[in-house]
Design an enzyme around this catalytic site. Structure first.
Site, mmCIF file in Angstrom:
data_model
loop_
_atom_site.group_PDB
_atom_site.id
_atom_site.type_symbol
_atom_site.label_atom_id
_atom_site.label_comp_id
_atom_site.label_asym_id
_atom_site.label_seq_id
_atom_site.Cartn_x
_atom_site.Cartn_y
_atom_site.Cartn_z
ATOM 1 N N SER A 133 57.512 28.362 43.631
ATOM 2 C CA SER A 133 57.773 28.891 44.964
ATOM 3 C C SER A 133 59.237 28.619 45.282
ATOM 4 C CB SER A 133 56.880 28.170 45.984
ATOM 5 O OG SER A 133 57.325 28.405 47.305
ATOM 6 N N TYR A 146 53.277 19.864 49.918
ATOM 7 C CA TYR A 146 53.373 21.119 49.186
ATOM 8 C C TYR A 146 54.690 21.198 48.422
ATOM 9 C CZ TYR A 146 53.893 26.080 48.210
ATOM 10 O OH TYR A 146 54.118 27.274 47.580
#
Length: 273
Positions: A133, A146
């Site tokens: 990501s 995360y």
């Protein structure tokens, strides 16, 4: 490419589903793995082979890889796409939830890599695509766990790339920006449940507002945009080590490269206002 065999994790929706279809259209024999097997029926109708796969369960992971090797005798591509984001203030997110994110986003991917590498080494060829990501390079408040998993996946991938190069195995990292998937809703629900009250509530509200902004949602890229990039990385002779794609990915990563830490912090906080 009809003899090439691929395993795509998290194939029941979003990027994983789109990637399984894209690879099938490129001529791969595709196995789509997910916990929610019933949601993969549309993939089956398109010719994708589906299997039950929980990346955090040793038996499930081993059985999935064994089935592919028994069926086809080889595995050429592993796309580690399964993952999720659970947001909340560091002080308030239970440690067990932090561990859970690492189990899914990092250790699950790592275990599947361990399971497919012997076959790839024997073939003297293979490709491992890890879906990270932009969150593996940038940081935002309420997303510490995360971001930690994606930062770890990036470093893991870099080290792995240097270990397996001599066996003809490539390792590629995909860095999506804003994508229209279920990811945001899951992260948002968890954020409100964990930090919607108490000392961090004002900041949590600001982050929640940014995540649920309809204008941002309208600009987010479809999962197919990432699937197309994964297909390119899977089929080109010499792939790049990283591909950034999707709304905002390249500008955000460029800003992070040039801005000092505190300047980037200020930019994030300004955006939340």
């Amino acid at each position: 490419m009809s003899q090439k065999v691929a395993l795509v994790t998290g194939a029941s929706a979003g990027i994983g589903e789109a990637t399984a279809l894209a690879l099938h259209d490129l001529g791969f024999t595709v196995y789509g793995g997910a916990r929610r097997v019933e949601r993969m029926r549309p993939l089956e109708q398109r010719g994708v082979r589906t299997l039950a796969l929980d990346v955090t369960d040793e038996r499930s992971a081993r059985e999935a890889v064994d089935r592919i090797l028994i069926d086809t005798g080889r595995i050429d591509l592993l796309v580690n796409n399964a993952g999720y984001g659970s947001y909340g203030a560091v002080e308030e997110v239970p440690i067990d939830e932090g561990r859970r994110q690492f189990e899914v986003n990092l250790f699950g991917a790592a275990r599947l890599i361990q399971l497919v590498l012997p076959a790839m080494r024997e073939q003297r060829s293979g490709r491992i695509v890890n879906v990270s990501s932009v969150g593996g390079k940038i940081h935002t408040p309420m997303g510490a766990w995360y971001h930690a998993t994606k930062f770890a996946l990036e470093g893991f991938s870099d080290a792995l790339r240097t270990e397996v190069a001599d066996f003809g195995i490539d390792v590629v990292v995909i860095e999506p920006g804003a994508i229209r998937t279920e990811w945001g809703g899951i992260a948002l629900d968890r954020l409100r449940a964990v930090s919607g009250q108490g000392a961090y509530a004002p900041l949590a509200d600001a982050v929640a507002s940014a995540m649920s902004d309809e204008r941002m949602a309208d600009r987010a890229s479809p999962p197919s945009s990432i699937a197309m990039v994964i297909g390119r990385a899977a089929s080109t002779r010499r792939p790049r080590t990283r591909y950034a794609a999707g709304f905002g990915a390249k500008p955000l990563l460029a800003l992070r490269r040039v801005l000092p830490d505190r300047a980037f912090d200020a930019l994030v906080r300004r955006a939340l206002r």
